[in-house]
Each structure stands twice: as structure tokens, then as C-alpha cells.
Design an enzyme around this catalytic site. Structure first.
Site, PDB file in Angstrom:
ATOM      1  CB  ALA A 251      -1.010   0.048   1.155  1.00  0.00           C
ATOM      2  CB  ALA A 252       4.480   1.990   0.079  1.00  0.00           C
ATOM      3  N   GLY A 253       2.635   2.519  -2.370  1.00  0.00           N
ATOM      4  CA  GLY A 253       2.403   3.231  -3.630  1.00  0.00           C
ATOM      5  C   GLY A 253       1.026   3.885  -3.668  1.00  0.00           C
ATOM      6  CG  ASP A 254      -2.163   1.315  -3.390  1.00  0.00           C
ATOM      7  OD1 ASP A 254      -1.806   1.326  -4.577  1.00  0.00           O
ATOM      8  OD2 ASP A 254      -2.362   0.270  -2.739  1.00  0.00           O
ATOM      9  CB  SER A 293       0.354   0.349   7.008  1.00  0.00           C
ATOM     10  OG  SER A 293      -0.033   0.492   5.653  1.00  0.00           O
TER      11      SER A 293
END
Ligand code: ATP
Ligand code: RIB
Length: 310
Positions: A251-254, A293
Site C-alpha cells: 500500500a506504500a504506492g497507493d 498501515s
């Protein structure tokens, strides 16, 4: 005033397993690293990011008529997301992602799209009755839904933001124009441009190649632990990532792209908006899971203050 952001994208339940080593073909490995079920899906992760940063987020997606779908919808409602335009599919189950996370935080994801694959232009058209200030798209839904959203945005002159994941080599990018910000990760930049953005020079070559089909004010390439590369058609800047212990990059990119759009729409200049997006994404990689996160606005601003851009 809060911005109204329409997210047209995917929703999944993520089944996450932590691994020391990914099995080879034909091999069984016994891993006691633990597993969990967490809300995920590129669209849902971005929608939650917008909501936690304080935007009015309208989420257009499709869930199955099953317990996973009901559970996810209830979670989005608790986050304050407008769920009126989430369609319910009677015949296809809610999307599911199997995610293997290695000890260094790297992930491998297999998505069963389920109901996401049924998101239709009619679902999208209905969602535009919410009068959004901006439209945010990703590629984990059918082409016809993506192209319909881009066409409505163009017709209604609403700024369009694209998080170009996951990579789709056959996608007609030129049909999305005009675009405010186009943001691929390294893999997506390579698939769409044919150039590996391994260094600043290659990022520039990839951005120029992309500009043959993409008419975007800004191209922002996400470079993982290296940060992000901004190209405005003339100049480029690299904004370094914030160094943190990496637990799980899911989910870092999202979250990065949603945070970038949030701060850009708030009026921050691109460098500051990208730096704040790096801060939001650094928090995400330092925590476990997708949805679980994603930080709040207060957390991002406190983190940015503690890690000033040098
Ligand atoms: P994912 O698929 O894991 O959600 P992605 O591949 O779409 O992410 P990345 O380029 O890996 O996107 O990461 C997005 C952003 O997250 C980066 O631009 C950076 O800001 C932040 N980030 C990623 N990895 C790290 C890291 N190791 N340390 C600090 N920040 C990171
Ligand atoms: O970008 C991370 C997401 O990709 C996961 O939450 C998974 O559901 C897949 O859509």
C-alpha cells in the site's frame, strides 16, 4: 473547504502471510511467520488515505454480495468514506489478494479481481452525480470503466489523477488525456515506456517517452526506497525517501499517490507535496498491512516535522 475526491478503483480483502523464504516451484515450505486478513485493494487503500488526510472521499467500486463485501463496506463507512456508489455484485465474489511478505518487507501479490472486474461504465456514470472536485483512477478495474471515468472527467472538466498500477502493457494510455498527475512505480514506468528508471537519466528518458502518449502536467515516478522523481515537461527533481525500518511495503504506492494528490490540491508546490507523500508512504512501509498501515494527517505532519527535507 474539504476537496471532494472521486476514487474509481478496486477493493479487495488481503490475505497476508509473512515468509522467510518464498517457495520454489513444486516445493512446500512450512512458515510460522503468521497470517492476517486485512482490507486492501489499490482503490480502497487510496480512498482510506484520502479520508484519513481529511478529504471527502467518494469511492466507486464493486463488491460481492458476501461476508467479505459486507465487512469491507462497513469498514469504509467507519472511515467516513461515501459508499453510496459502491455497487454490489450478486454473482461474483469480492476481490481477494494473496500477499507474501518477506523479512525485508518486500511483497509479492496475486489478485483475484472478482467483483472488481464487473465495475461498469454505468456504475462510473452514476458516481459522477456526486459532483467531485477531482477524479483518481488506478488500473485494477476493467478498461471500459477506466476509460469511462477519464471521458466523464474530460467532459466535465474535472482534474484527473492517475496512479498507474498495476502495470498493463496493452492499455491505451492516450485515451486518458488530459491528466493532471500521472504516477507509475518503477515496474509500471518500465512497462509503459520500455525504459527501466534505474537512475535519473533513465527516469528522464522514460518520462519523455511516456509524454508521447500521456499529456500530463506532471509525471511522478515512485522509486521505492529511492523516493520519487518529478517531471513537469521541462525540469525534473528527485525527492529522496525518508529512511525508516521497513516492515511491509504493501500500500506504500497507493498511499503515496493519494497523499501527493491531497497536498497538491491543497495548493502545496510539487516538491513539498511529493515530500509529504514520501513521509506518508514512509509511515506505511514501517507498519504492517495495507489499510492498517495508512496514517492520519496529524501523523504525516508530525512525521514531516521530525524528518525535515534536507
Ligand atoms: P507497493 O506496490 O509496495 O504499494 P509501489 O511499488 O507502488 O508500492 P514504491 O515505489 O515501492 O511504490 O513506493 C512508493 C513510495 O513509498 C516511494 O516513492 C517512497 O516514498 C515510499 N517507500 C517505498 N519504499 C520505501 C523504503 N524502503 N523506505 C522509505 N520509503 C519507501
Ligand atoms: O497496492 C497494494 C494492493 O494491491 C493490495 O492491498 C492488494 O489488494 C492489491 O490490490
Amino acid at each position: 473547504m474539504n476537496k471532494r475526491i472521486l476514487v474509481v478503483s478496486s477493493a479487495n480483502l488481503d490475505f497476508v502471510q509473512r515468509m522467510r523464504r518464498i517457495p520454489n516451484a513444486g516445493e512446500t515450505v512450512v512458515e510460522s511467520g503468521g497470517y492476517s486478513y486485512v482490507p486492501g485493494g489499490k482503490g480502497a487503500n487510496s480512498a482510506v488515505t484520502f479520508a484519513r488526510l481529511g478529504d471527502d472521499c467518494i469511492f466507486c467500486t464493486r463488491l460481492g454480495q458476501d461476508t467479505n463485501g459486507a465487512r469491507l463496506r462497513a469498514i469504509y463507512e467507519r472511515e467516513g468514506i461515501d459508499t453510496r456508489f459502491i455497487a454490489q455484485d450478486k454473482t461474483t465474489p469480492t476481490g481477494l489478494a494473496s500477499i507474501l511478505v518477506e523479512e525485508d518487507g518486500t511483497n509479492r501479490i496475486i489478485v483475484y479481481p472478482g467483483a472488481n472486474q464487473k465495475l461498469s461504465p454505468a456504475d462510473v456514470e452514476e458516481a459522477f452525480t456526486s459532483y467531485p472536485d477531482a477524479v483518481f483512477l488506478q488500473f485494477e478495474i476493467p478498461d471500459r470503466a477506466i476509460l469511462a471515468a477519464a471521458a466523464f472527467a474530460r467532459e466535465k472538466k474535472i482534474p484527473l489523477f492517475i496512479d498507474a498500477g498495476p502495470a498493463r502493457s496493452d492499455f491505451p494510455l492516450e485515451q486518458l488525456n488530459p491528466i493532471e498527475i500521472f504516477s507509475p512505480n518503477e515496474t509500471e514506468a518500465r512497462v509503459f515506456s520500455g525504459i527501466d528508471p534505474s537512475n535519473a537519466e533513465n527516469c528522464l528518458r522514460a518520462s519523455i517517452k511516456l509524454s508521447a502518449s500521456i499529456k500530463a502536467k506532471y509525471t511522478v515516478i515512485k522509486l521505492g526506497g529511492r523516493g520519487a522523481y518529478i517531471y513537469d515537461g521541462k525540469y525534473y527533481h528527485i525527492i529522496p525517501a525518508v529512511s525508516v525500518p521497513v516492515v511491509d511495503t504493501t500500500a506504500a504506492g497507493d498511499a503515496f499517490t493519494a497523499a501527493l494528490v491531497h497536498f497538491y490540491l491543497e495548493g502545496k508546490d510539487m516538491e513539498r507535496a511529493t515530500y509529504l507523500a514520501n513521509c506518508a508512504a514512509a509511515i506505511v512501509v514501517s507498519r504492517e498491512g495495507a489499510y492498517s498501515s495508512i496514517p492520519t494527517l496529524k501523523e504525516v505532519l508530525a512525521f514531516a516535522e521530525a524528518h525535515p527535507l534536507r
